[in-house]
Design an enzyme around this catalytic site. Sequence first.
Site, mmCIF file in Angstrom:
data_model
loop_
_atom_site.group_PDB
_atom_site.id
_atom_site.type_symbol
_atom_site.label_atom_id
_atom_site.label_comp_id
_atom_site.label_asym_id
_atom_site.label_seq_id
_atom_site.Cartn_x
_atom_site.Cartn_y
_atom_site.Cartn_z
ATOM 1 N N ASP A 117 3.695 -9.206 5.930
ATOM 2 C CA ASP A 117 3.744 -7.864 5.382
ATOM 3 C C ASP A 117 2.537 -7.130 6.009
ATOM 4 O OD1 ASP A 117 4.249 -5.738 3.506
ATOM 5 O OD2 ASP A 117 2.603 -6.520 2.313
ATOM 6 N N LEU A 118 2.499 -5.827 5.931
ATOM 7 C CA LEU A 118 1.380 -5.095 6.553
ATOM 8 C C LEU A 118 0.408 -4.554 5.503
ATOM 9 C CD1 LEU A 118 -0.085 -3.796 8.939
ATOM 10 C CD2 LEU A 118 1.638 -1.991 8.943
ATOM 11 N N ASP A 119 0.887 -3.582 4.704
ATOM 12 C CA ASP A 119 -0.001 -2.947 3.726
ATOM 13 C C ASP A 119 -0.412 -3.955 2.653
ATOM 14 O OD1 ASP A 119 0.269 -0.513 5.027
ATOM 15 O OD2 ASP A 119 2.063 0.008 3.907
ATOM 16 N N SER A 131 7.396 -5.237 7.300
ATOM 17 C CA SER A 131 6.807 -4.194 6.456
ATOM 18 C C SER A 131 7.861 -3.161 6.099
ATOM 19 C CB SER A 131 5.662 -3.514 7.209
ATOM 20 O OG SER A 131 5.264 -2.335 6.535
ATOM 21 N N ALA A 132 7.804 -2.679 4.856
ATOM 22 C CA ALA A 132 8.716 -1.614 4.424
ATOM 23 C C ALA A 132 8.369 -0.295 5.098
ATOM 24 C CB ALA A 132 8.628 -1.442 2.908
ATOM 25 N N LYS A 169 13.027 -4.368 0.201
ATOM 26 C CA LYS A 169 12.474 -5.393 -0.680
ATOM 27 C C LYS A 169 12.707 -4.913 -2.120
ATOM 28 C CE LYS A 169 8.686 -6.038 2.631
ATOM 29 N NZ LYS A 169 7.246 -5.933 2.882
ATOM 30 N N ASP A 229 1.685 -9.384 -0.407
ATOM 31 C CA ASP A 229 0.786 -9.084 -1.535
ATOM 32 C C ASP A 229 1.525 -8.505 -2.739
ATOM 33 O OD1 ASP A 229 1.303 -6.625 -0.109
ATOM 34 O OD2 ASP A 229 -0.279 -5.719 -1.325
HETATM 35 P P1 B16 Z 1 6.371 4.433 4.723
HETATM 36 P P2 B16 Z 1 4.429 -2.929 3.108
HETATM 37 C C1 B16 Z 1 4.969 -0.472 2.129
HETATM 38 O O1 B16 Z 1 4.431 -1.311 3.119
HETATM 39 C C2 B16 Z 1 3.871 0.079 1.232
HETATM 40 O O2 B16 Z 1 3.285 -0.970 0.469
HETATM 41 C C3 B16 Z 1 4.447 1.116 0.300
HETATM 42 O O3 B16 Z 1 3.431 1.656 -0.526
HETATM 43 C C4 B16 Z 1 5.105 2.226 1.149
HETATM 44 O O4 B16 Z 1 5.683 3.233 0.327
HETATM 45 C C5 B16 Z 1 6.181 1.584 2.014
HETATM 46 O O5 B16 Z 1 5.582 0.611 2.842
HETATM 47 C C6 B16 Z 1 6.903 2.602 2.886
HETATM 48 O O6 B16 Z 1 6.013 3.152 3.808
HETATM 49 O O7 B16 Z 1 6.412 5.630 3.830
HETATM 50 O O8 B16 Z 1 5.239 4.458 5.715
HETATM 51 O O9 B16 Z 1 7.701 4.156 5.370
HETATM 52 O O10 B16 Z 1 3.553 -3.371 1.953
HETATM 53 O O11 B16 Z 1 5.879 -3.375 2.984
HETATM 54 O O12 B16 Z 1 3.823 -3.246 4.450
HETATM 55 MG MG MG Z 2 2.300 -5.005 0.969
#
Ligand code: B16
Ligand code: MG
Length: 213
Positions: free
Chosen positions: A8-10, A113-114, A144, A169
């Site tokens: 995952d990234l964030d 990552s989402a 997810k 996380d």
């Molecule tokens: P975007 P992850 C997620 O990343 C974030 O945790 C979440 O807060 C965010 O809304 C989502 O990506 C979408 O991001 O708006 O940049 O497409 O934790 O899956 O790496």
């Molecule tokens: Mg995350």
Amino acid sequence: RFDAVLFDLDGVLADTAHIHFAAWRRLAEELGIPLEPRFEDRLKGVDRMTSLDLILAHGNVERTVEERRVLADRKNGYYQAAIAEQSPDDLLPGARRVLEEVRAAGLKTALASASHNAPPLLDQLGIRPLIDAIANPAAVKAPKPAPDLFLEAARLVGVAPGRCLGVEDAVAGITSIKEAGMVAVGIGDPTILTRADHVVPAIADFHIGDYLG
Ligand code: B16
Ligand code: MG
């Protein structure tokens, strides 16, 4: 027993949750919706449209589909302006070392990552060359906690799900990894990430050697 690690990234490689939240908060303020700090946790790992819906529901604010699209785009503009300022110094401690060790151990690395902003963020952080494949969230059916994104990451590196380790996380992300039939390493609190097979407090505590036996 593992041939790939899917990250995952964030919240795992970079601490961008607070940047997402600052952008959401700015948008919410413009809509007259106060967002208390603890709301940040509810948005972790949650895709952009669902995050907006949670915020609008929180403020009892109704918007049409078209208006919501405009609002989500506005938040994304704030987020993109902020990540353009990111540098390798913004990687979480240990993140680069972990990617290098996984590669050195002969395993593939992939991103699940989402975030649709993952590719430019990886460039800013200087770790794109250490990642073999990036699963595109726009290319999968369900976000997810569905397994789709992790399965797509595994497919891109050509590794069977049973031979993948997923690192996450967020509760939704751990569910996604388990539903994909993979082994899950949680980053954070074991009392929250209850479905994870292993939990470490931070990415700095992750050592691939611990999982290779
Ligand atoms: P975007 P992850 C997620 O990343 C974030 O945790 C979440 O807060 C965010 O809304 C989502 O990506 C979408 O991001 O708006 O940049 O497409 O934790 O899956 O790496
Ligand atoms: Mg995350």
